[in-house]
Enzyme design. Sequence first.
Site, mmCIF file in Angstrom:
data_model
loop_
_atom_site.group_PDB
_atom_site.id
_atom_site.type_symbol
_atom_site.label_atom_id
_atom_site.label_comp_id
_atom_site.label_asym_id
_atom_site.label_seq_id
_atom_site.Cartn_x
_atom_site.Cartn_y
_atom_site.Cartn_z
ATOM 1 N N LYS A 48 7.889 6.028 4.633
ATOM 2 C CA LYS A 48 7.659 7.447 4.925
ATOM 3 C C LYS A 48 7.530 7.692 6.433
ATOM 4 O O LYS A 48 8.129 8.623 6.981
ATOM 5 C CB LYS A 48 6.389 7.896 4.203
ATOM 6 C CG LYS A 48 5.824 9.228 4.643
ATOM 7 C CD LYS A 48 4.564 9.558 3.895
ATOM 8 C CE LYS A 48 3.447 8.581 4.165
ATOM 9 N NZ LYS A 48 2.945 8.628 5.558
ATOM 10 N N THR A 49 6.745 6.852 7.110
ATOM 11 C CA THR A 49 6.529 7.030 8.550
ATOM 12 C C THR A 49 7.839 6.865 9.315
ATOM 13 O O THR A 49 8.121 7.605 10.264
ATOM 14 C CB THR A 49 5.483 6.016 9.058
ATOM 15 O OG1 THR A 49 4.265 6.212 8.328
ATOM 16 C CG2 THR A 49 5.221 6.189 10.538
ATOM 17 N N ASP A 239 3.120 15.566 7.330
ATOM 18 C CA ASP A 239 2.940 14.257 6.712
ATOM 19 C C ASP A 239 1.919 14.353 5.581
ATOM 20 O O ASP A 239 1.004 15.182 5.630
ATOM 21 C CB ASP A 239 2.447 13.282 7.797
ATOM 22 C CG ASP A 239 2.377 11.852 7.299
ATOM 23 O OD1 ASP A 239 3.096 11.509 6.344
ATOM 24 O OD2 ASP A 239 1.612 11.063 7.884
ATOM 25 N N GLU A 240 2.059 13.506 4.564
ATOM 26 C CA GLU A 240 1.097 13.427 3.438
ATOM 27 C C GLU A 240 0.844 14.809 2.830
ATOM 28 O O GLU A 240 -0.301 15.206 2.583
ATOM 29 C CB GLU A 240 -0.232 12.808 3.895
ATOM 30 C CG GLU A 240 -0.121 11.413 4.484
ATOM 31 C CD GLU A 240 0.075 10.326 3.435
ATOM 32 O OE1 GLU A 240 0.347 10.659 2.273
ATOM 33 O OE2 GLU A 240 -0.042 9.144 3.786
ATOM 34 N N GLN A 270 0.909 10.255 -5.623
ATOM 35 C CA GLN A 270 -0.219 9.695 -4.886
ATOM 36 C C GLN A 270 -1.212 10.780 -4.458
ATOM 37 O O GLN A 270 -1.989 10.592 -3.516
ATOM 38 C CB GLN A 270 0.273 8.923 -3.666
ATOM 39 C CG GLN A 270 1.114 7.707 -4.031
ATOM 40 C CD GLN A 270 1.468 6.854 -2.824
ATOM 41 O OE1 GLN A 270 0.624 6.171 -2.256
ATOM 42 N NE2 GLN A 270 2.729 6.902 -2.430
ATOM 43 N N ARG A 613 -0.515 -0.923 -4.520
ATOM 44 C CA ARG A 613 -1.098 -1.618 -3.356
ATOM 45 C C ARG A 613 -0.713 -3.093 -3.392
ATOM 46 O O ARG A 613 -0.849 -3.806 -2.400
ATOM 47 C CB ARG A 613 -2.628 -1.540 -3.351
ATOM 48 C CG ARG A 613 -3.281 -0.168 -3.283
ATOM 49 C CD ARG A 613 -2.740 0.705 -2.215
ATOM 50 N NE ARG A 613 -1.651 1.541 -2.739
ATOM 51 C CZ ARG A 613 -0.713 2.097 -2.004
ATOM 52 N NH1 ARG A 613 -0.664 1.885 -0.709
ATOM 53 N NH2 ARG A 613 0.227 2.843 -2.540
#
Length: 661
Positions: A48-49, A239-240, A270, A613
């Site tokens: 994503k980043t 973002d997010e 998420q 995770r």
Amino acid sequence: MNRSYQLHPIPLGKSNIDYATALNAQQYSAVTSSPGAALVIAGAGSGKTRTLTYRVSWLLEQGYAAEQILLLTFTNKAAREMLERVNALLPGRASNLWGGTFHSIGHRILRQHSELLGYPKNFTIMDRNDQEDLLESVITRKALRGPDKRFPKANVLAEIISLCSNTGETLHALLLRRYRYFLDLEKQLEEAMLGYDAAKKAANTMDFDDLLTKTEQLFLTHHQVANSYQQQFRAILVDEYQDTNFLQASLIDLLAAGHKHLMVVGDDAQSIYSWRGANVSNILEFPKRYPSAQLFPIETNYRSVPQILKLANASILCNTNQFPKELHAVRPPYVTQPALVPLATNNEQASFIGQRLLELHEEGIPFSEMSILYRAHYHSMEIQMELTRRGIPFYITSGLRFFEQAHIKDVAAMMKFALNPNDEVAFKRLIQLFPGVGKKTAESLWRQTLQMLQGSPQFEKLLSCKPPAKATKQWHQCVHTLMEITQDPSSTITPAVMIETILLAFYDDIMKEKFTNYDVRRDDLQTLLNYAKQFSDPGEFLVQLTLLGESEEQLVADEDQVCLSSIHQAKGLEWRVVFLVWLTEGMFPTARSLSEEDSLEEERRLFYVAVTRCKEELYLTYPELRLHANYGEAFQRPSRFLSELKLDLYDRWDVYHQHSI
């Protein structure tokens, strides 16, 4: 007649970056998309980043000036990381870009225009301690907390005010949903909130939430200001986005109202922070608010092996409200399947985890590459004790170690003083829980207590003490509780009964008024009560608590440590080995979530976040029997998140005990 005239950027020629090589096909489509509304559904571990960083670089290379780009993040660290990456790709080009958290951008805007809202430009920003001090002053000035009246502490009131601001809920609606035990104080709470707003204005100060609420107010009441920022920010990136609340989404929509060149990046699967105001409908309903929006799924996962992703994909499919997605692994298959491990009891669950951690460590996996994840902090109590006994180094991201938490130490202090009326430290900790009792008053009451109990520790004598008027009711409750738990010197009361009595008599009310997360702390004390049932002697129980605390202190910061974390705190992190524990109905998903479909879907998203995770080895554990304070031994049903999985997605481990010969 006014006319608008736009200056076009000078063409910059061929790109310096090979986007097609640097990005996968899905990332490339999103990064190079045409201006307009765009929703990027970036699955766990999908880069994503990287996508956002290259999108900013792409815009700069298309001729956008840095100051025309707004990049909104949730942490300063995320903003710094992205801007550093852009500067690495295009040295010096991102220096004037508006990048930062929602609150930092709001602050930057308000510094320019606060006078339009009646605030001089030299206004100050309160931190949380300052905010609580001001609220306490308002409560005192308006006499909202009388000698016999319940009223939340300043930190709890600050949380209520913050949630109203960020969710757009009325005070009444919020109390009904989350703080029913304060419904009878609604009028007083409203008075406190109004008084707090007036006090902030008089002091020329704002709190953290004002940086957003005042910015929104500025845009809604001064259209020329809103229009100037709408024209300045030709491209907005968020973002997010799945973690945005009502207020943040509203601000974004205001800024993008003209050109609608808005790219939001996130993953609905998420979205796990509704308890702090995040609203998953912001991302789910984005296509409704922006009907022409392009949708870009990014589903290539670079973190986990295929077996982990198959299980995660299968689980999240059970949610109704979502954007369908399927994560695909880049990594090759692993040697083993995820493991489903039923254990006889919660203590056996802890024992299995401790033994397996040591085995994996002996096989060459560092402790730092292993994690134990849980739904609630109190689920980790037996595990913390087991790791301590086995000498396994660990650290906790979900808060203090279990026995070091304030509410655990408060109850222990009451027990210590009941057993030893000469314990000055325990007495002073206990008495400073009461309103109007600070260090000086505690010292005065301690001197009175010493004198009255000298030679004859009969607690009823303490009813003659003179506490402050505000604390009289709690003092008497405390004294009567001390009398109750020490009334029969011939038969020792059990530590479990002591804890239950302390909780019911007065400490439960103190928690409601003192802590923002009352429900969580109540569960912690229920777990402590369960643990105490192993002991018949309160003295021995308190000794064990102290010894556990000592052992914990000896585990000095060691880089090679197992991570214990709530799933909420683990978001964004990753480990080679993950133990996901307490997978039973009522624990995960929580009992409170079972009656509401939205809450249950968020619990399933939490399970999905926990699973993703993990890079390689996943252990799903649960106890079949739980020692419960109220019901004795309680059978546990496996979590529905396990029964929803097909049998070929995991290996079941049958754990047995080796009998000595």
